[in-house]
Design a protein around this motif. Structure first.
Motif, PDB file in Angstrom:
ATOM      1  N   GLN A   1       0.979  -1.384   0.035  1.00 46.26           N
ATOM      2  CA  GLN A   1      -0.027   0.181  -0.098  1.00 46.26           C
ATOM      3  C   GLN A   1       0.784   1.469   0.052  1.00 46.26           C
ATOM      4  O   GLN A   1       0.575   2.226  -0.697  1.00 46.26           O
ATOM      5  N   ARG A   2       2.008   1.200   0.769  1.00 54.29           N
ATOM      6  CA  ARG A   2       2.863   2.623   0.681  1.00 54.29           C
ATOM      7  C   ARG A   2       3.696   2.496  -0.535  1.00 54.29           C
ATOM      8  O   ARG A   2       3.789   3.612  -1.115  1.00 54.29           O
ATOM      9  N   LEU A   3       4.044   1.498  -1.194  1.00 49.48           N
ATOM     10  CA  LEU A   3       4.599   1.686  -2.437  1.00 49.48           C
ATOM     11  C   LEU A   3       3.598   2.308  -3.263  1.00 49.48           C
ATOM     12  O   LEU A   3       4.027   3.065  -4.385  1.00 49.48           O
ATOM     13  N   LYS A   4       2.385   2.160  -3.204  1.00 55.70           N
ATOM     14  CA  LYS A   4       1.349   2.627  -4.317  1.00 55.70           C
ATOM     15  C   LYS A   4       1.153   4.216  -3.871  1.00 55.70           C
ATOM     16  O   LYS A   4       1.159   4.789  -4.815  1.00 55.70           O
ATOM     17  N   THR A   5       0.868   4.359  -2.571  1.00 57.91           N
ATOM     18  CA  THR A   5       0.208   5.645  -2.296  1.00 57.91           C
ATOM     19  C   THR A   5       1.451   6.697  -2.023  1.00 57.91           C
ATOM     20  O   THR A   5       1.472   7.845  -2.563  1.00 57.91           O
ATOM     21  N   SER A   6       2.655   6.092  -1.594  1.00 61.30           N
ATOM     22  CA  SER A   6       3.563   7.179  -1.457  1.00 61.30           C
ATOM     23  C   SER A   6       4.775   7.281  -2.532  1.00 61.30           C
ATOM     24  O   SER A   6       5.465   8.280  -2.800  1.00 61.30           O
ATOM     25  N   PHE A   7       4.955   6.284  -3.189  1.00 56.52           N
ATOM     26  CA  PHE A   7       5.915   6.245  -4.188  1.00 56.52           C
ATOM     27  C   PHE A   7       5.186   5.983  -5.732  1.00 56.52           C
ATOM     28  O   PHE A   7       6.144   5.958  -6.586  1.00 56.52           O
ATOM     29  N   GLY A   8       4.086   6.130  -6.002  1.00 55.37           N
ATOM     30  CA  GLY A   8       3.476   6.082  -7.051  1.00 55.37           C
ATOM     31  C   GLY A   8       3.632   4.542  -7.922  1.00 55.37           C
ATOM     32  O   GLY A   8       3.465   4.670  -9.275  1.00 55.37           O
ATOM     33  N   VAL A   9       4.100   3.310  -7.334  1.00 55.26           N
ATOM     34  CA  VAL A   9       4.174   2.054  -7.908  1.00 55.26           C
ATOM     35  C   VAL A   9       2.740   1.659  -8.161  1.00 55.26           C
ATOM     36  O   VAL A   9       2.100   1.194  -7.012  1.00 55.26           O
ATOM     37  N   ASP A  10       2.713   1.361  -9.280  1.00 52.82           N
ATOM     38  CA  ASP A  10       1.103   0.670  -9.469  1.00 52.82           C
ATOM     39  C   ASP A  10       1.225  -0.231 -10.828  1.00 52.82           C
ATOM     40  O   ASP A  10       2.269  -0.438 -11.524  1.00 52.82           O
ATOM     41  N   GLY A  11       0.055  -0.915 -11.030  1.00 53.10           N
ATOM     42  CA  GLY A  11       0.044  -1.782 -11.937  1.00 53.10           C
ATOM     43  C   GLY A  11       0.927  -2.948 -12.406  1.00 53.10           C
ATOM     44  O   GLY A  11       0.745  -3.423 -11.080  1.00 53.10           O
TER      45      GLY A  11
END
Length: 409
Positions: free
Chosen positions: A38-48
């Motif tokens: 969740q932190r990778l997605k919300t804080s660092f923009g890692v998605d998909g």
């Protein structure tokens, strides 16, 4: 190097620094996969797809215990990052990135390397109590943040140390330091990322530890020397002694240290050279170092590391916290037309004294760079060309006819 440089600059400004080294219990094993993703997605923009890669890397792992030929049943791993992997330390840093936000909120400097977190704050000796209270409050908030993220701060193993000049340290009274209900006494020296730092920044204890380790390895190798081919002996001495003495460890922290400190490491280097080549104690070691082994002396090796780091800073390939260290003279309008600007000189900041300020990387990098020949400071030179030319330059300086021969064993 970054932490030590900041502490040296504070000591040059007649300040003391309180350094706190945080210790986490089973840090890598307690990382929550759900929180991390969740932190990778919300804080660092890692998605998909990229986020799915990380999810595949973290999840689906199992563990078992083997003992005396028997293996337990496998159980799923719902927490932790693999410690032996390349991604493990990086993912842990991303997981704990908010520690820096908490520290900055309290005005405390922070530097992290994997699960080693260093907090430090500088002040005048008279304001020691206020500075210590601010650091302890910061640690309390970090402890609360860790508890909510399935991490545990080990208060018993957290270390503190006051650093500065002897005169300023004497002005710091007894200040109570309490973390998690545990009273901790400031230490005279701490081991920080493999480097032993003493409160007065002499680096003597660090060099003593390195020298003892190297001499131990030399004694072990000397006992089997006759059973080893020459190339194998050379490889072993380089791996167990030379690399520890002058290469792998943070020898840039020894820049500007007292001569008797660096001389101890030079003595180790001489003993290693004598073991490899069979040079006797009553023979000068300089020709062996220069003509046979082509080894740079310790002082020049330190200059080599400093110059390479300065090169990386100028070219923008250094860590972000070093990018403002090297400021070319040509970038200053009032000095852009000076000869030093054409030569690629760097601005050397002023120091209040000779004991601490000149040893900080902010000063040592420009000073070392400005002493290099003009052709090495060219913008067109590649890193490989710079490294080769730098060693040639330092080698000539170390073994020039004007340099006195090295006679001590």
């Amino acid at each position: 190097m970054k932490v030590l440089s900041d502490i040296l600059e504070a000591a040059d400004a007649r300040k003391v620094t309180l350094l706190g080294l945080l210790d986490l219990s089973a840090a890598f094993d307690t990382v929550d996969h759900t929180i991390l993703l969740q932190r990778l997605k919300t804080s660092f923009g890692v998605d998909g797809t990229v986020l799915e890669w990380f999810k595949s890397f973290l999840t689906g792992r199992t563990q078992a215990v083997g003992f005396q030929g028997s293996t337990s049943s496998y159980s799923p791993l719902r927490f932790g990052v693999p410690q032996g992997s390349v991604l493990g330390p990086l993912l842990f840093l991303l997981y704990t990135a908010d520690i820096a936000v908490v520290a900055q909120r309290h005005g405390v400097a922070v530097h992290s390397y994997a699960d080693d977190t260093q907090l430090y704050t500088s002040c005048s000796a008279a304001d020691g109590s206020t500075s210590a209270a601010r650091l302890l409050l910061c640690i309390d908030d970090i402890d609360c943040w860790m508890s909510s993220n399935r991490l545990k701060l080990n208060a018993d193993k957290t270390q503190f140390m006051w650093l500065g000049s002897p005169q300023q340290l004497r002005k710091v009274g007894h200040i109570r330091l309490t973390v998690g209900g545990v009273d901790l006494l400031p230490l005279d020296c701490v081991r920080d990322l493999g480097v032993t730092i003493d409160s007065q920044l002499t680096m003597k204890q660090y060099v003593d530890i390195v020298a003892r380790s190297c001499f131990f390895q030399l004694r072990q190798l000397r006992s089997v020397r006759r059973s080893l081919p020459a190339d194998a002996l050379h490889t072993l001495v380089h791996a167990f002694v030379v690399s520890i003495c002058i290469e792998d460890n943070c020898n840039v922290a020894l820049y500007g240290a007292a001569a008797y400190v660096t001389r101890r490491l030079q003595t180790v280097l001489h003993a290693a050279a004598r073991l490899i080549t069979g040079t006797r104690l009553n023979e000068h070691i300089t020709p062996t170092l220069r003509d046979t082994l082509h080894w740079l002396p310790v002082v020049q090796r330190i200059d080599y590391k400093i110059a390479m780091m300065a090169f990386n800073c100028i070219r923008g390939t250094c860590p972000a916290y070093f990018r403002d260290i090297c400021c070319p003279v040509a970038t200053v309008d009032a000095r852009a037309r000076l000869r030093s600007a054409d030569h690629g000189d760097l601005i050397v900041p002023r120091s209040n004294g000779k004991m601490y300020g000149p040893r900080s990387f902010r000063t040592s990098a420009p000073v070392t760079w400005n002493k290099l020949p003009v052709y090495l400071r060219s913008k067109d030179i590649s890193r490989e060309q710079f490294a080769r030319g730098l060693k040639t330059c330092l080698f000539a300086r170390a073994y020039s006819p004007e340099a006195p021969p090295v006679t001590y064993a």
